[in-house]
Design a protein around this motif. Sequence first.
Motif, PDB file in Angstrom:
ATOM      1  N   THR A 120       0.834  -1.194   0.000  1.00 17.00           N
ATOM      2  CA  THR A 120       0.000   0.000   0.000  1.00 17.00           C
ATOM      3  C   THR A 120       0.874   1.251   0.000  1.00 17.00           C
ATOM      4  OG1 THR A 120      -0.135   0.312   2.382  1.00 17.00           O
ATOM      5  CG2 THR A 120      -1.709  -1.234   1.405  1.00 17.00           C
ATOM      6  N   VAL A 121       0.231   2.369  -0.219  1.00 17.42           N
ATOM      7  CA  VAL A 121       0.942   3.650  -0.223  1.00 17.42           C
ATOM      8  C   VAL A 121       1.581   3.904   1.140  1.00 17.42           C
ATOM      9  CG1 VAL A 121       0.618   6.146  -0.385  1.00 17.42           C
ATOM     10  CG2 VAL A 121      -0.499   4.645  -2.024  1.00 17.42           C
ATOM     11  N   LEU A 122       0.868   3.627   2.219  1.00 19.50           N
ATOM     12  CA  LEU A 122       1.394   3.912   3.553  1.00 19.50           C
ATOM     13  C   LEU A 122       2.650   3.107   3.868  1.00 19.50           C
ATOM     14  CD1 LEU A 122      -1.925   4.065   5.594  1.00 19.50           C
ATOM     15  CD2 LEU A 122      -0.518   5.981   4.812  1.00 19.50           C
ATOM     16  N   ARG A 123       2.765   1.935   3.317  1.00 21.27           N
ATOM     17  CA  ARG A 123       3.930   1.086   3.556  1.00 21.27           C
ATOM     18  C   ARG A 123       5.189   1.659   2.899  1.00 21.27           C
ATOM     19  NH1 ARG A 123       4.531  -3.890   5.337  1.00 21.27           N
ATOM     20  NH2 ARG A 123       6.357  -5.046   4.690  1.00 21.27           N
ATOM     21  N   ASN A 124       5.022   2.350   1.774  1.00 18.06           N
ATOM     22  CA  ASN A 124       6.160   2.808   0.984  1.00 18.06           C
ATOM     23  C   ASN A 124       6.386   4.317   0.988  1.00 18.06           C
ATOM     24  OD1 ASN A 124       6.850   0.167   0.049  1.00 18.06           O
ATOM     25  ND2 ASN A 124       5.006   0.263  -1.201  1.00 18.06           N
ATOM     26  N   ASP A 125       5.391   5.089   1.354  1.00 13.31           N
ATOM     27  CA  ASP A 125       5.484   6.552   1.280  1.00 13.31           C
ATOM     28  C   ASP A 125       5.460   7.135   2.696  1.00 13.31           C
ATOM     29  OD1 ASP A 125       5.110   9.290   0.966  1.00 13.31           O
ATOM     30  OD2 ASP A 125       3.611   9.078  -0.612  1.00 13.31           O
ATOM     31  N   LEU A 126       6.618   7.561   3.169  1.00  8.34           N
ATOM     32  CA  LEU A 126       6.702   8.088   4.533  1.00  8.34           C
ATOM     33  C   LEU A 126       5.855   9.343   4.700  1.00  8.34           C
ATOM     34  CD1 LEU A 126       7.792   8.008   7.405  1.00  8.34           C
ATOM     35  CD2 LEU A 126       9.907   9.100   6.558  1.00  8.34           C
ATOM     36  N   SER A 127       5.763  10.183   3.695  1.00 10.26           N
ATOM     37  CA  SER A 127       4.921  11.393   3.801  1.00 10.26           C
ATOM     38  C   SER A 127       3.463  11.025   4.058  1.00 10.26           C
ATOM     39  CB  SER A 127       5.007  12.228   2.519  1.00 10.26           C
ATOM     40  OG  SER A 127       6.304  12.697   2.329  1.00 10.26           O
ATOM     41  N   ALA A 128       2.966  10.050   3.330  1.00 14.94           N
ATOM     42  CA  ALA A 128       1.586   9.597   3.538  1.00 14.94           C
ATOM     43  C   ALA A 128       1.445   8.968   4.919  1.00 14.94           C
ATOM     44  CB  ALA A 128       1.191   8.600   2.452  1.00 14.94           C
ATOM     45  N   PHE A 129       2.479   8.260   5.349  1.00 15.22           N
ATOM     46  CA  PHE A 129       2.446   7.633   6.669  1.00 15.22           C
ATOM     47  C   PHE A 129       2.428   8.697   7.777  1.00 15.22           C
ATOM     48  CE2 PHE A 129       4.054   5.508  10.391  1.00 15.22           C
ATOM     49  CZ  PHE A 129       3.432   4.270  10.356  1.00 15.22           C
ATOM     50  N   ILE A 130       3.180   9.774   7.598  1.00 16.24           N
ATOM     51  CA  ILE A 130       3.164  10.879   8.568  1.00 16.24           C
ATOM     52  C   ILE A 130       1.757  11.465   8.653  1.00 16.24           C
ATOM     53  CG2 ILE A 130       3.980  13.249   9.001  1.00 16.24           C
ATOM     54  CD1 ILE A 130       6.731  12.291   7.843  1.00 16.24           C
ATOM     55  N   HIS A 131       1.129  11.671   7.497  1.00 14.97           N
ATOM     56  CA  HIS A 131      -0.243  12.209   7.464  1.00 14.97           C
ATOM     57  C   HIS A 131      -1.196  11.287   8.232  1.00 14.97           C
ATOM     58  CE1 HIS A 131      -3.793  13.739   4.785  1.00 14.97           C
ATOM     59  NE2 HIS A 131      -4.040  13.840   6.062  1.00 14.97           N
ATOM     60  N   LYS A 132      -1.125   9.984   7.973  1.00 17.61           N
ATOM     61  CA  LYS A 132      -2.013   9.027   8.645  1.00 17.61           C
ATOM     62  C   LYS A 132      -1.729   8.988  10.141  1.00 17.61           C
ATOM     63  CE  LYS A 132      -5.149   5.769   8.417  1.00 17.61           C
ATOM     64  NZ  LYS A 132      -6.533   6.083   8.090  1.00 17.61           N
ATOM     65  N   SER A 133      -0.456   9.071  10.525  1.00 16.25           N
ATOM     66  CA  SER A 133      -0.091   9.095  11.949  1.00 16.25           C
ATOM     67  C   SER A 133      -0.658  10.341  12.619  1.00 16.25           C
ATOM     68  CB  SER A 133       1.429   9.049  12.108  1.00 16.25           C
ATOM     69  OG  SER A 133       1.948   7.849  11.585  1.00 16.25           O
ATOM     70  N   PHE A 134      -0.570  11.477  11.933  1.00  9.71           N
ATOM     71  CA  PHE A 134      -1.140  12.717  12.464  1.00  9.71           C
ATOM     72  C   PHE A 134      -2.636  12.546  12.721  1.00  9.71           C
ATOM     73  CE2 PHE A 134      -3.348  16.720  11.961  1.00  9.71           C
ATOM     74  CZ  PHE A 134      -2.622  17.589  12.760  1.00  9.71           C
ATOM     75  N   GLN A 135      -3.343  11.920  11.794  1.00 10.31           N
ATOM     76  CA  GLN A 135      -4.783  11.696  11.970  1.00 10.31           C
ATOM     77  C   GLN A 135      -5.062  10.811  13.178  1.00 10.31           C
ATOM     78  OE1 GLN A 135      -5.612  10.183   8.025  1.00 10.31           O
ATOM     79  NE2 GLN A 135      -6.573  12.131   7.432  1.00 10.31           N
ATOM     80  N   THR A 136      -4.164   9.891  13.461  1.00 15.28           N
ATOM     81  CA  THR A 136      -4.322   9.017  14.626  1.00 15.28           C
ATOM     82  C   THR A 136      -4.025   9.762  15.914  1.00 15.28           C
ATOM     83  OG1 THR A 136      -3.767   7.052  13.332  1.00 15.28           O
ATOM     84  CG2 THR A 136      -3.455   6.892  15.726  1.00 15.28           C
ATOM     85  N   LEU A 137      -2.976  10.591  15.905  1.00 15.77           N
ATOM     86  CA  LEU A 137      -2.514  11.258  17.123  1.00 15.77           C
ATOM     87  C   LEU A 137      -3.226  12.574  17.423  1.00 15.77           C
ATOM     88  CD1 LEU A 137       1.295  10.581  16.636  1.00 15.77           C
ATOM     89  CD2 LEU A 137      -0.302   9.352  18.135  1.00 15.77           C
ATOM     90  N   ALA A 138      -3.753  13.219  16.409  1.00 13.43           N
ATOM     91  CA  ALA A 138      -4.432  14.506  16.597  1.00 13.43           C
ATOM     92  C   ALA A 138      -5.704  14.542  15.755  1.00 13.43           C
ATOM     93  CB  ALA A 138      -3.487  15.645  16.217  1.00 13.43           C
ATOM     94  N   PRO A 139      -6.653  13.654  16.025  1.00 17.23           N
ATOM     95  CA  PRO A 139      -7.824  13.523  15.145  1.00 17.23           C
ATOM     96  C   PRO A 139      -8.709  14.756  15.074  1.00 17.23           C
ATOM     97  CG  PRO A 139      -8.121  12.240  17.155  1.00 17.23           C
ATOM     98  CD  PRO A 139      -6.706  12.739  17.169  1.00 17.23           C
ATOM     99  N   ALA A 140      -8.651  15.614  16.063  1.00 18.75           N
ATOM    100  CA  ALA A 140      -9.508  16.810  16.049  1.00 18.75           C
ATOM    101  C   ALA A 140      -8.852  17.986  15.326  1.00 18.75           C
ATOM    102  CB  ALA A 140      -9.854  17.220  17.479  1.00 18.75           C
TER     103      ALA A 140
END
Length: 193
Positions: free
Chosen positions: A1-21
């Motif tokens: 998947t994109v998240l497995r290979n693209d660190l920028s996308a992974f940072i975005h997804k992590s941000f959504q997990t850590l700061a969902p509001a």
Amino acid sequence: TVLRNDLSAFIHKSFQTLAPAQNYHDNWHIQAMAWRLRQTISGNVKRLLITLPPRNLKSISAVAFTAWLLGRDPSKRIICASYSADLASKHAQDCRAVMEANWYRRIFPRTRISKNAEMNFVTSRQGYRYSTSVGGTLTGRGGDILIIDDPLKSEDALSEAKRSAVNDWYDGTLYSRLDDKREGVIILITQRH
């Protein structure tokens, strides 16, 4: 998947997990941090300095990078240090929250946390994220990667004594924990002082 290979996308997804509001604002500096962080695992960069003003996702990027790296290689041994035990603990908890998220488990099914303490955890492949505060002990620990995220509080940056204490700890303790001085990676993340 994109998240497995693209660190920028992974940072975005992590941000959504850590700061969902909060709203995520993609910007070139996040892409630049991700690109340089990726270069540390390809062997092109052994020493990396990231300096940005507060609230520019430096720490979330470092947390995401650690989780992403352990997902791709659960045998990696990472030591993370921050100016206080509270901050080191927060970064460890954030990394754990990302690694325990359902989306993370789907993209990295081989990486699991097998031993879990407040500031430290070991993966099922004996890799780990070990957290400490600047000045803390690291007896018996070694790492492939050292990440120093905010070694000083901003108000301490002008204190020669505080800067010297951090430098002495780095020289006398932290640097000696790098398993391979030539191939190991050191990442320093700090505000612009």
